[in-house]
Design a protein around this motif. Structure first.
Motif, PDB file in Angstrom:
ATOM      1  N   TYR A  53      46.835  36.957  -0.841  1.00  0.00           N
ATOM      2  CA  TYR A  53      45.752  36.851   0.229  1.00  0.00           C
ATOM      3  C   TYR A  53      46.678  36.800   1.460  1.00  0.00           C
ATOM      4  O   TYR A  53      47.388  35.785   2.764  1.00  0.00           O
ATOM      5  N   ASP A  54      46.544  38.375   2.796  1.00  0.00           N
ATOM      6  CA  ASP A  54      47.036  37.953   4.438  1.00  0.00           C
ATOM      7  C   ASP A  54      45.605  37.989   4.808  1.00  0.00           C
ATOM      8  O   ASP A  54      45.378  39.064   5.049  1.00  0.00           O
ATOM      9  N   LYS A  55      45.077  37.312   5.422  1.00  0.00           N
ATOM     10  CA  LYS A  55      44.168  37.135   6.109  1.00  0.00           C
ATOM     11  C   LYS A  55      44.398  37.859   7.299  1.00  0.00           C
ATOM     12  O   LYS A  55      43.193  37.820   8.028  1.00  0.00           O
ATOM     13  N   VAL A  56      45.726  37.750   7.947  1.00  0.00           N
ATOM     14  CA  VAL A  56      45.584  39.219   8.722  1.00  0.00           C
ATOM     15  C   VAL A  56      45.519  40.375   8.823  1.00  0.00           C
ATOM     16  O   VAL A  56      44.929  41.596   9.622  1.00  0.00           O
ATOM     17  N   GLU A  57      45.320  40.767   8.140  1.00  0.00           N
ATOM     18  CA  GLU A  57      45.444  42.333   7.099  1.00  0.00           C
ATOM     19  C   GLU A  57      43.587  42.160   6.853  1.00  0.00           C
ATOM     20  O   GLU A  57      43.176  41.790   6.306  1.00  0.00           O
ATOM     21  N   GLU A  58      43.245  43.783   7.189  1.00  0.00           N
ATOM     22  CA  GLU A  58      42.182  44.507   7.461  1.00  0.00           C
ATOM     23  C   GLU A  58      42.314  44.757   5.776  1.00  0.00           C
ATOM     24  O   GLU A  58      42.640  45.211   4.657  1.00  0.00           O
ATOM     25  N   PRO A  59      40.374  44.111   4.901  1.00  0.00           N
ATOM     26  CA  PRO A  59      40.557  44.907   4.037  1.00  0.00           C
ATOM     27  C   PRO A  59      40.867  45.684   3.477  1.00  0.00           C
ATOM     28  O   PRO A  59      40.673  47.114   2.554  1.00  0.00           O
ATOM     29  N   TRP A  60      40.458  47.003   4.733  1.00  0.00           N
ATOM     30  CA  TRP A  60      40.285  48.650   4.727  1.00  0.00           C
ATOM     31  C   TRP A  60      41.878  48.831   4.376  1.00  0.00           C
ATOM     32  O   TRP A  60      41.651  50.273   2.726  1.00  0.00           O
ATOM     33  N   ARG A  61      42.571  48.217   4.105  1.00  0.00           N
ATOM     34  CA  ARG A  61      44.240  49.119   3.723  1.00  0.00           C
ATOM     35  C   ARG A  61      44.294  48.692   2.314  1.00  0.00           C
ATOM     36  O   ARG A  61      45.546  49.212   1.347  1.00  0.00           O
ATOM     37  N   TYR A  62      42.944  48.217   1.563  1.00  0.00           N
ATOM     38  CA  TYR A  62      43.300  47.471   0.088  1.00  0.00           C
ATOM     39  C   TYR A  62      41.940  48.551  -0.215  1.00  0.00           C
ATOM     40  O   TYR A  62      41.342  48.067  -1.115  1.00  0.00           O
ATOM     41  N   ARG A  63      41.283  49.451   0.273  1.00  0.00           N
ATOM     42  CA  ARG A  63      39.919  49.870  -0.177  1.00  0.00           C
ATOM     43  C   ARG A  63      40.656  50.580  -1.850  1.00  0.00           C
ATOM     44  O   ARG A  63      39.479  50.811  -2.107  1.00  0.00           O
ATOM     45  N   THR A  68      36.769  52.784  -2.782  1.00  0.00           N
ATOM     46  CA  THR A  68      35.923  52.951  -0.753  1.00  0.00           C
ATOM     47  C   THR A  68      36.239  53.474   0.131  1.00  0.00           C
ATOM     48  O   THR A  68      37.217  53.255   0.944  1.00  0.00           O
ATOM     49  N   SER A  69      35.507  54.228   0.123  1.00  0.00           N
ATOM     50  CA  SER A  69      35.781  54.919   2.007  1.00  0.00           C
ATOM     51  C   SER A  69      35.453  55.020   2.672  1.00  0.00           C
ATOM     52  O   SER A  69      34.789  53.599   2.965  1.00  0.00           O
ATOM     53  N   MET A  70      36.105  55.243   3.975  1.00  0.00           N
ATOM     54  CA  MET A  70      36.091  54.838   5.257  1.00  0.00           C
ATOM     55  C   MET A  70      35.127  56.217   6.188  1.00  0.00           C
ATOM     56  O   MET A  70      34.468  56.714   5.501  1.00  0.00           O
ATOM     57  N   PRO A  71      34.549  55.496   7.297  1.00  0.00           N
ATOM     58  CA  PRO A  71      34.607  54.244   7.739  1.00  0.00           C
ATOM     59  C   PRO A  71      34.227  52.601   7.267  1.00  0.00           C
ATOM     60  O   PRO A  71      33.070  52.715   6.483  1.00  0.00           O
ATOM     61  N   TRP A  72      34.971  51.618   7.110  1.00  0.00           N
ATOM     62  CA  TRP A  72      34.443  50.218   6.236  1.00  0.00           C
ATOM     63  C   TRP A  72      33.093  49.885   7.001  1.00  0.00           C
ATOM     64  O   TRP A  72      32.816  49.871   8.766  1.00  0.00           O
TER      65      TRP A  72
END
Length: 265
Positions: A53-63, A68-72
């Motif tokens: 887990y990388d807390k710098v990376e946004e969760p929508w990169r793993y949608r 899950t669709s965008m937008p977050w």
């Protein structure tokens, strides 16, 4: 060493997609997170944080994990206890409120069969309360409050804050705060003036294509102290500003009490 029960897959972006079928367990002394809930093979837990887990990376990169669709979406809730102060000279409003924000974190590993989801000892059904200190090990939204003067936690023995993880992989962070915001006011019709003070909140860096927000309000009129204004709070209609950010919040409507002010003026 962390071992999956089955292989992980790779997305077209090269991101590792975690499979839900693995040992949901926690190692309290992990090098990654000594005080957190890092996934390992020791003790079963209702939820845990993957070792990669990388807390710098946004969760929508793993949608793709949850399809899950965008937008977050950021779900923001205001439980306003009272408007503590209205300062005409400084043109500011001071609020006492319970502030909540909820977002989806698809990287969390959830053990749906764990007993903690069913009981009330660790929170409502399908939710587990955890220490607010865990937030520093997780990704969390970057928020901006327009015309913010200050945002203060209300500590007693500790800061009054709560962190909850839900069975559907959503995270809820709530805290009791005092919020002071500037509000441009017009006094042309004083003492018969009325003011409309927007309280606007948005993502600081993510535009509408990436992040959307929704807001709900609850205002406890019975606990409101007497001020020289009648106060009404209504939802703020979400809109997109000229810079492309999705904005939501509340409107605070002020109507000055007339009889006392008429006699004074």
């Amino acid at each position: 060493v962390f071992i999956f029960c089955c292989c992980s897959a790779k997305t077209s972006e090269g991101k590792s997609v975690l499979n839900n079928k693995f040992d949901y367990e926690v190692q309290q002394t992990s090098n990654l997170n000594k005080n957190g809930q890092t996934c390992s093979r020791n003790e079963p837990f209702a939820w845990c944080i993957p070792l990669d887990y990388d807390k710098v990376e946004e969760p929508w990169r793993y949608r793709r994990i949850t399809n899950t669709s965008m937008p977050w979406n950021y779900d923001i809730r205001f439980k306003i206890r009272e408007v503590e102060e209205i300062n005409d000279k400084m043109q500011t409003i001071l609020l006492s409120t319970h502030f909540n924000i909820t977002w989806l974190e698809p990287r969390l590993q959830i053990n749906e069969s764990h007993e903690d989801w069913n009981g009330t000892m660790y929170g409502p059904a399908n939710e587990v309360n955890t220490s607010p200190e865990m937030l520093k090990h997780l990704w969390y939204p970057d928020l901006e409050i327009k015309r913010l003067q200050y945002f203060r936690l209300k500590p007693i023995l500790k800061d009054q804050a709560r962190l909850t993880v839900s069975k559907d992989s959503t995270i809820n962070y709530g805290l009791d705060v005092e919020i002071k915001v500037a509000s441009p006011m017009k006094f042309d019709t004083y003492p018969l003036d009325k003011q409309k003070c927007p309280f606007k909140i948005a993502s600081f860096s993510s535009k509408k294509e990436t992040v959307a927000c929704t807001s709900e309000i609850e205002y406890d009129e019975k606990s409101q102290r007497s001020l020289q204004h009648f106060i009404k709070i209504e939802p703020y209609s979400p809109y997109t500003c000229s810079f492309g950010y999705d904005i939501c919040g509340i409107n605070i409507l002020l109507s000055r009490t007339r009889m006392q002010n008429l006699f004074q003026v």
